[in-house]
Design a protein around this motif. Structure first.
Motif, mmCIF file in Angstrom:
data_model
loop_
_atom_site.group_PDB
_atom_site.id
_atom_site.type_symbol
_atom_site.label_atom_id
_atom_site.label_comp_id
_atom_site.label_asym_id
_atom_site.label_seq_id
_atom_site.Cartn_x
_atom_site.Cartn_y
_atom_site.Cartn_z
ATOM 1 N N LEU A 65 0.729 -1.173 0.044
ATOM 2 C CA LEU A 65 -0.045 0.059 0.026
ATOM 3 C C LEU A 65 0.743 1.283 0.101
ATOM 4 C CD1 LEU A 65 -2.891 -0.890 2.777
ATOM 5 C CD2 LEU A 65 -2.944 -1.020 0.196
ATOM 6 N N ASP A 66 0.313 2.145 -0.646
ATOM 7 C CA ASP A 66 1.073 3.391 -0.795
ATOM 8 C C ASP A 66 1.031 3.995 0.617
ATOM 9 O OD1 ASP A 66 1.714 3.364 -3.293
ATOM 10 O OD2 ASP A 66 -0.145 4.307 -4.071
ATOM 11 N N PRO A 67 2.069 4.943 1.296
ATOM 12 C CA PRO A 67 2.006 5.369 2.364
ATOM 13 C C PRO A 67 0.809 6.761 2.709
ATOM 14 C CG PRO A 67 4.073 5.987 1.258
ATOM 15 C CD PRO A 67 3.181 5.186 0.506
ATOM 16 N N TYR A 68 0.258 6.692 3.581
ATOM 17 C CA TYR A 68 -0.687 7.768 3.605
ATOM 18 C C TYR A 68 -0.691 8.443 4.982
ATOM 19 C CZ TYR A 68 -5.151 10.654 3.759
ATOM 20 O OH TYR A 68 -5.916 11.490 3.478
ATOM 21 N N THR A 69 -0.345 9.933 5.128
ATOM 22 C CA THR A 69 -0.525 10.509 6.277
ATOM 23 C C THR A 69 -1.679 11.047 7.008
ATOM 24 O OG1 THR A 69 1.947 11.103 5.695
ATOM 25 C CG2 THR A 69 0.990 12.350 7.325
ATOM 26 N N TRP A 70 -2.171 10.390 8.029
ATOM 27 C CA TRP A 70 -3.160 10.880 8.878
ATOM 28 C C TRP A 70 -2.936 11.878 9.903
ATOM 29 C CZ3 TRP A 70 -8.153 8.772 8.176
ATOM 30 C CH2 TRP A 70 -8.244 7.674 7.192
ATOM 31 N N ASP A 71 -3.574 12.794 9.952
ATOM 32 C CA ASP A 71 -3.666 13.571 11.026
ATOM 33 C C ASP A 71 -4.863 13.314 11.957
ATOM 34 O OD1 ASP A 71 -5.672 15.254 9.985
ATOM 35 O OD2 ASP A 71 -4.377 17.054 9.636
ATOM 36 N N SER A 72 -4.877 13.721 13.238
ATOM 37 C CA SER A 72 -6.159 13.436 13.953
ATOM 38 C C SER A 72 -7.360 14.085 13.411
ATOM 39 C CB SER A 72 -5.787 13.937 15.361
ATOM 40 O OG SER A 72 -4.695 13.994 15.999
ATOM 41 N N GLU A 73 -7.448 15.306 13.171
ATOM 42 C CA GLU A 73 -8.655 15.922 12.454
ATOM 43 C C GLU A 73 -9.068 15.052 11.290
ATOM 44 O OE1 GLU A 73 -9.576 20.061 10.651
ATOM 45 O OE2 GLU A 73 -8.111 20.100 12.224
ATOM 46 N N THR A 74 -8.359 14.696 10.391
ATOM 47 C CA THR A 74 -8.677 13.899 9.133
ATOM 48 C C THR A 74 -9.316 12.608 9.775
ATOM 49 O OG1 THR A 74 -6.859 14.857 7.887
ATOM 50 C CG2 THR A 74 -8.007 12.950 7.070
ATOM 51 N N SER A 75 -8.608 11.920 10.372
ATOM 52 C CA SER A 75 -9.255 10.609 10.745
ATOM 53 C C SER A 75 -10.522 10.659 11.568
ATOM 54 C CB SER A 75 -8.168 9.787 11.677
ATOM 55 O OG SER A 75 -7.914 10.494 12.975
ATOM 56 N N VAL A 76 -10.553 11.894 12.598
ATOM 57 C CA VAL A 76 -11.977 11.951 13.348
ATOM 58 C C VAL A 76 -12.871 12.204 12.472
ATOM 59 C CG1 VAL A 76 -12.838 13.386 15.160
ATOM 60 C CG2 VAL A 76 -10.667 12.325 15.563
ATOM 61 N N ALA A 77 -12.789 13.331 11.575
ATOM 62 C CA ALA A 77 -13.756 13.623 10.688
ATOM 63 C C ALA A 77 -14.236 12.288 9.907
ATOM 64 C CB ALA A 77 -13.358 14.614 9.789
ATOM 65 N N TYR A 78 -13.276 11.627 9.276
ATOM 66 C CA TYR A 78 -13.528 10.547 8.377
ATOM 67 C C TYR A 78 -14.425 9.521 9.381
ATOM 68 C CZ TYR A 78 -13.312 6.307 5.755
ATOM 69 O OH TYR A 78 -13.568 5.016 5.037
ATOM 70 N N GLU A 79 -14.128 9.170 10.595
ATOM 71 C CA GLU A 79 -14.822 8.274 11.398
ATOM 72 C C GLU A 79 -16.195 8.592 11.560
ATOM 73 O OE1 GLU A 79 -14.269 5.251 12.172
ATOM 74 O OE2 GLU A 79 -12.237 5.281 11.029
ATOM 75 N N ALA A 80 -16.403 9.955 11.796
ATOM 76 C CA ALA A 80 -17.697 10.755 12.320
ATOM 77 C C ALA A 80 -18.391 10.586 11.247
ATOM 78 C CB ALA A 80 -17.444 12.172 12.736
ATOM 79 N N ALA A 81 -17.895 10.850 9.614
ATOM 80 C CA ALA A 81 -18.734 10.802 8.677
ATOM 81 C C ALA A 81 -19.309 9.131 8.483
ATOM 82 C CB ALA A 81 -17.996 11.249 7.496
#
Length: 153
Positions: A65-81
């Motif tokens: 898999l290609d590396p992907y940098t997550w920040d907390s805001e992105t991951s929380v927004a995605y999980e909330a969606a």
């Protein structure tokens, strides 16, 4: 091709795991999906029933898999969606279950069909949601939270 004798239940489990791995690879359009699908092994159970399965790759699937940098805001927004979509799926499922539990003569089959279709659309939206698309994530979060409130009312 090599043949291995194992329990058929084990063969089914192995096949399910390998099928899932191939689906993940195909979904991500990785080059190794073709290599994995091309290499197959025949598994024969103790009672002589056999099935063809793909072998386990030498390295973990995540290694390609290609590396992907997550920040907390992105991951929380995605999980909330995703959770907002899950809430709507759950609301439709509850309506479907309630309507399906009625006697057949009292069921609203048109509503059942509509709710099933809408639930399927929600599931597709969840599968295709791209965590890297912050605008789409924000829109999905707003829209599905609104729909969940409407369905709960």
């Amino acid at each position: 091709m090599p043949t291995r004798r194992i329990c058929l239940a084990s063969a089914v489990c192995v096949a399910a795991v390998l099928w899932s791995a191939r689906q993940i690879l195909k979904k991500r359009r990785l080059k190794s999906a073709d290599q994995l699908a091309a290499s197959r092994v025949t598994v024969t159970a103790a009672d002589s029933r056999s099935m063809e399965v793909a072998p386990v790759p030498d390295e973990p699937i995540t290694a390609s898999l290609d590396p992907y940098t997550w920040d907390s805001e992105t991951s929380v927004a995605y999980e909330a969606a995703v959770e907002a979509i899950n809430g709507v799926v759950g609301a439709y499922s509850a309506r479907i279950a309630a309507e399906s539990s009625k006697p057949e003569t009292e069921r609203n089959t048109q509503a059942l069909a509509e709710w099933r279709q809408l639930r399927t659309e929600c599931q597709r939206a969840r599968e295709t949601l791209d965590a890297g698309d912050s605008q789409a994530v924000a829109m999905v979060r707003r829209e599905y939270a609104r729909r969940a409130r409407e369905l709960a009312a």
